[in-house]
Design an enzyme around this catalytic site. Structure first.
Site, PDB file in Angstrom:
ATOM      1  N   ARG A 165      23.461 -52.937 -10.712  1.00  0.00           N
ATOM      2  CA  ARG A 165      22.313 -52.301 -11.383  1.00  0.00           C
ATOM      3  C   ARG A 165      21.569 -51.351 -10.455  1.00  0.00           C
ATOM      4  NH1 ARG A 165      18.655 -56.357 -14.453  1.00  0.00           N
ATOM      5  NH2 ARG A 165      17.614 -54.389 -14.873  1.00  0.00           N
ATOM      6  N   TYR A 179      11.781 -39.198 -19.001  1.00  0.00           N
ATOM      7  CA  TYR A 179      10.365 -38.842 -18.845  1.00  0.00           C
ATOM      8  C   TYR A 179       9.774 -39.583 -17.659  1.00  0.00           C
ATOM      9  CZ  TYR A 179       9.816 -43.104 -21.753  1.00  0.00           C
ATOM     10  OH  TYR A 179       9.901 -44.364 -22.286  1.00  0.00           O
ATOM     11  N   PRO A 180       8.777 -38.951 -17.021  1.00  0.00           N
ATOM     12  CA  PRO A 180       8.088 -39.631 -15.929  1.00  0.00           C
ATOM     13  C   PRO A 180       6.841 -40.337 -16.448  1.00  0.00           C
ATOM     14  CG  PRO A 180       7.460 -37.341 -15.934  1.00  0.00           C
ATOM     15  CD  PRO A 180       8.348 -37.546 -17.143  1.00  0.00           C
ATOM     16  N   MET A 181       6.411 -41.358 -15.747  1.00  0.00           N
ATOM     17  CA  MET A 181       5.181 -42.037 -16.165  1.00  0.00           C
ATOM     18  C   MET A 181       4.411 -42.645 -15.001  1.00  0.00           C
ATOM     19  SD  MET A 181       6.572 -45.405 -18.150  1.00  0.00           S
ATOM     20  CE  MET A 181       4.968 -46.194 -18.095  1.00  0.00           C
ATOM     21  N   ASP A 182       3.154 -42.902 -15.267  1.00  0.00           N
ATOM     22  CA  ASP A 182       2.239 -43.557 -14.319  1.00  0.00           C
ATOM     23  C   ASP A 182       1.658 -44.796 -14.965  1.00  0.00           C
ATOM     24  OD1 ASP A 182       2.362 -41.510 -12.449  1.00  0.00           O
ATOM     25  OD2 ASP A 182       0.443 -40.606 -13.032  1.00  0.00           O
ATOM     26  N   HIS A 206       6.872 -56.933 -21.664  1.00  0.00           N
ATOM     27  CA  HIS A 206       7.575 -55.638 -21.730  1.00  0.00           C
ATOM     28  C   HIS A 206       9.095 -55.865 -21.728  1.00  0.00           C
ATOM     29  CE1 HIS A 206       8.895 -51.594 -20.534  1.00  0.00           C
ATOM     30  NE2 HIS A 206       9.624 -52.192 -19.614  1.00  0.00           N
ATOM     31  N   GLN A 219      18.768 -48.503 -19.955  1.00  0.00           N
ATOM     32  CA  GLN A 219      17.585 -47.931 -19.311  1.00  0.00           C
ATOM     33  C   GLN A 219      17.761 -47.998 -17.806  1.00  0.00           C
ATOM     34  OE1 GLN A 219      16.676 -51.044 -18.313  1.00  0.00           O
ATOM     35  NE2 GLN A 219      14.546 -51.127 -17.754  1.00  0.00           N
ATOM     36  N   SER A 257       2.050 -50.766 -22.009  1.00  0.00           N
ATOM     37  CA  SER A 257       2.100 -49.338 -22.343  1.00  0.00           C
ATOM     38  C   SER A 257       0.822 -48.908 -23.058  1.00  0.00           C
ATOM     39  CB  SER A 257       3.303 -49.026 -23.241  1.00  0.00           C
ATOM     40  OG  SER A 257       4.500 -49.252 -22.541  1.00  0.00           O
TER      41      SER A 257
HETATM   42  O1  76R Z   1      15.067 -54.630 -15.471  1.00  0.00           O
HETATM   43  C1  76R Z   1      14.957 -55.615 -16.227  1.00  0.00           C
HETATM   44  O2  76R Z   1      15.721 -55.829 -17.189  1.00  0.00           O
HETATM   45  C2  76R Z   1      13.856 -56.564 -15.986  1.00  0.00           C
HETATM   46  C3  76R Z   1      12.772 -56.350 -16.924  1.00  0.00           C
HETATM   47  C4  76R Z   1      12.198 -54.960 -16.817  1.00  0.00           C
HETATM   48  C5  76R Z   1      11.413 -54.436 -15.773  1.00  0.00           C
HETATM   49  C6  76R Z   1      10.979 -55.091 -14.470  1.00  0.00           C
HETATM   50  C7  76R Z   1      12.329 -53.927 -17.810  1.00  0.00           C
HETATM   51  C8  76R Z   1      13.078 -54.042 -18.959  1.00  0.00           C
HETATM   52  N1  76R Z   1      11.585 -52.835 -17.407  1.00  0.00           N
HETATM   53  C9  76R Z   1      11.031 -53.117 -16.185  1.00  0.00           C
HETATM   54  C10 76R Z   1      10.217 -52.274 -15.423  1.00  0.00           C
HETATM   55 MN1  76R Z   1      11.204 -51.182 -18.517  1.00  0.00          MN
HETATM   56  N2  76R Z   1      10.898 -49.524 -19.586  1.00  0.00           N
HETATM   57  C11 76R Z   1       9.899 -48.599 -19.380  1.00  0.00           C
HETATM   58  C12 76R Z   1       9.866 -47.695 -20.489  1.00  0.00           C
HETATM   59  O3  76R Z   1       7.684 -45.736 -22.975  1.00  0.00           O
HETATM   60  C13 76R Z   1       7.098 -46.734 -22.475  1.00  0.00           C
HETATM   61  O4  76R Z   1       6.130 -47.288 -23.028  1.00  0.00           O
HETATM   62  C14 76R Z   1       7.566 -47.252 -21.162  1.00  0.00           C
HETATM   63  C15 76R Z   1       8.837 -46.597 -20.648  1.00  0.00           C
HETATM   64  C16 76R Z   1      10.874 -48.057 -21.348  1.00  0.00           C
HETATM   65  C17 76R Z   1      11.237 -47.382 -22.654  1.00  0.00           C
HETATM   66  C18 76R Z   1      11.513 -49.211 -20.776  1.00  0.00           C
HETATM   67  C19 76R Z   1      12.583 -49.870 -21.360  1.00  0.00           C
HETATM   68  N3  76R Z   1       9.897 -50.529 -17.102  1.00  0.00           N
HETATM   69  C20 76R Z   1       9.686 -51.091 -15.882  1.00  0.00           C
HETATM   70  C21 76R Z   1       8.771 -50.268 -15.135  1.00  0.00           C
HETATM   71  C22 76R Z   1       8.264 -50.519 -13.724  1.00  0.00           C
HETATM   72  C23 76R Z   1       6.854 -51.024 -13.844  1.00  0.00           C
HETATM   73  C24 76R Z   1       6.355 -51.859 -12.719  1.00  0.00           C
HETATM   74  O5  76R Z   1       7.140 -52.399 -11.929  1.00  0.00           O
HETATM   75  O6  76R Z   1       5.107 -51.997 -12.660  1.00  0.00           O
HETATM   76  C25 76R Z   1       8.432 -49.200 -15.961  1.00  0.00           C
HETATM   77  C26 76R Z   1       7.513 -48.048 -15.641  1.00  0.00           C
HETATM   78  C27 76R Z   1       9.147 -49.385 -17.192  1.00  0.00           C
HETATM   79  C28 76R Z   1       9.051 -48.539 -18.280  1.00  0.00           C
HETATM   80  N4  76R Z   1      12.545 -51.868 -19.915  1.00  0.00           N
HETATM   81  C29 76R Z   1      13.280 -53.034 -19.870  1.00  0.00           C
HETATM   82  C30 76R Z   1      13.060 -51.097 -20.953  1.00  0.00           C
HETATM   83  C31 76R Z   1      14.160 -51.814 -21.568  1.00  0.00           C
HETATM   84  C32 76R Z   1      14.987 -51.279 -22.724  1.00  0.00           C
HETATM   85  C33 76R Z   1      14.296 -53.002 -20.898  1.00  0.00           C
HETATM   86  C34 76R Z   1      15.315 -54.099 -21.158  1.00  0.00           C
HETATM   87  C35 76R Z   1      16.529 -53.805 -20.328  1.00  0.00           C
HETATM   88  C36 76R Z   1      17.652 -54.748 -20.618  1.00  0.00           C
HETATM   89  O7  76R Z   1      17.403 -55.943 -20.721  1.00  0.00           O
HETATM   90  O8  76R Z   1      18.785 -54.238 -20.713  1.00  0.00           O
END
Ligand code: 76R
Length: 285
Positions: A165, A179-182, A206, A219, A257
């Site tokens: 991964r 897209y980028p985000m904060d 999330h 993702q 979000s």
């Molecule tokens: O990686 C993992 O499967 C563990 C759980 C997980 C983490 C730690 C996870 C799962 N994400 C993680 C971290 Mn995510 N993610 C986003 C967006 O549009 C929005 O509102 C947000 C943009 C999407 C669409 C998305 C999708 N994720 C993060 C982080 C880091 C934040 C931090 O550490 O503080 C961001 C910014 C972020 C944003 N996330 C998932 C997804 C999807 C689809 C999953 C499930 C992945 C899977 O199980 O295959």
């Protein structure tokens, strides 16, 4: 503020993997059409060969199954015409990609409108807590050499287990959404002053939403603090573009979000296999 323990660092542990470069180009159709057909043909052949050399970790001739590390997309909208996404092991390797591309004649027709530099990041909210607790249970104080060694060993184990991964190949899916985000650091809400346990809960929720889309979307989250203008880059790959809208819409209602996310520009593209670049330059997708 109530945190899991005042002795614990507020920063979640993270694992880092491949360096990512996203490039968004506008194509100069007018200049292209002004060139004679034989010259265009030569430029296409040269660019296709150059991109194929970049596409796979090992040259295609020797290993056609080598992981894809550079992918091309035909972009929709005014923000650009072509997107290149590169996954590499170092910033030097990414920089070399930029230089290699600049050597091609096709590059004279490309106007780099936007780019994004980041590194694949796996946030470890769940295991950070366990790792910190285990180090504390051993009697180590945060940030002492023993504590640091304990944390480093735990991260190394995580890195080995997560290697596929952390160093992904570019997924084969038909569509890309980037897209980028904060996370907000405003006066009213500030993610960075929220107690660790609350952030962990929100990230867990999330992940639960995300996982429901696990079969239809791939993702890749990359961290870009210190590398580019936003804190994270979000890459979504899917065979159905409507999935992007549904997933992102659903996440907007999720606390992390709804309350804490700020978004940059969105970019959307259709995968363009490199051998189809010549057709694309003649107006065929
Ligand atoms: O990686 C993992 O499967 C563990 C759980 C997980 C983490 C730690 C996870 C799962 N994400 C993680 C971290 Mn995510 N993610 C986003 C967006 O549009 C929005 O509102 C947000 C943009 C999407 C669409 C998305 C999708 N994720 C993060 C982080 C880091 C934040 C931090 O550490 O503080 C961001 C910014 C972020 C944003 N996330 C998932 C997804 C999807 C689809 C999953 C499930 C992945 C899977 O199980 O295959």
């Amino acid at each position: 503020m109530s945190d899991i323990s005042p002795a614990f660092p507020p920063v979640p542990l993270t694992l880092e993997g491949s360096f990512l470069l996203h490039q968004f180009f506008r194509f100069d159709w007018k200049a292209w059409r002004a060139r004679a057909a034989p010259e265009r043909k030569k430029i296409v052949a040269d660019a296709t060969a150059a991109l194929q050399r970049l596409e796979r970790a090992n040259p295609k001739e020797t290993n056609p199954d080598a992981p894809i590390q550079t992918a091309l997309f035909s972009q929709l909208g005014h923000k650009g015409d072509l997107i290149l996404v590169h996954f590499r092991d170092s910033l030097e390797a990414l920089n070399q990609v930029e230089l290699d591309l600049a050597q091609t004649k096709l590059y004279d027709f490309l106007d780099l409108r936007h780019s994004y530099v980041s590194i694949v990041e796996l946030g470890l909210y769940e295991s950070s807590r366990k790792t910190y607790e285990a180090a504390t249970a051993k009697g180590f104080e945060a940030h002492t050499p023993e504590w640091n060694a304990e944390i480093a060993a735990s991260l190394q184990r995580g890195s080995d287990a997560m290697a596929p991964r952390l160093f992904p190949t570019v997924p084969e899916a038909k569509y890309l959404c980037f897209y980028p985000m904060d996370r907000k650091r405003g006066e009213q809400v500030n993610w960075y002053s929220v107690p660790f346990a609350d952030r962990q809960r929100m990230m867990h929720e999330h992940g639960l939403i995300g996982r429901r889309y696990g079969d239809v979307v791939k993702q890749i989250i990359s961290g870009s603090i210190g590398m580019d203008d936003w804190e994270w880059g979000v890459d979504l790959f899917a065979d159905d573009p409507v999935v992007f809208k549904k997933l992102i819409y659903e996440m907007r209602f999720d606390e992390v979000s709804a309350v804490y996310a700020l978004f940059g520009q969105f970019f959307i593209g259709v995968r363009l296999p490199i051998e189809k670049l010549g057709g694309w330059l003649e107006g065929k997708l």
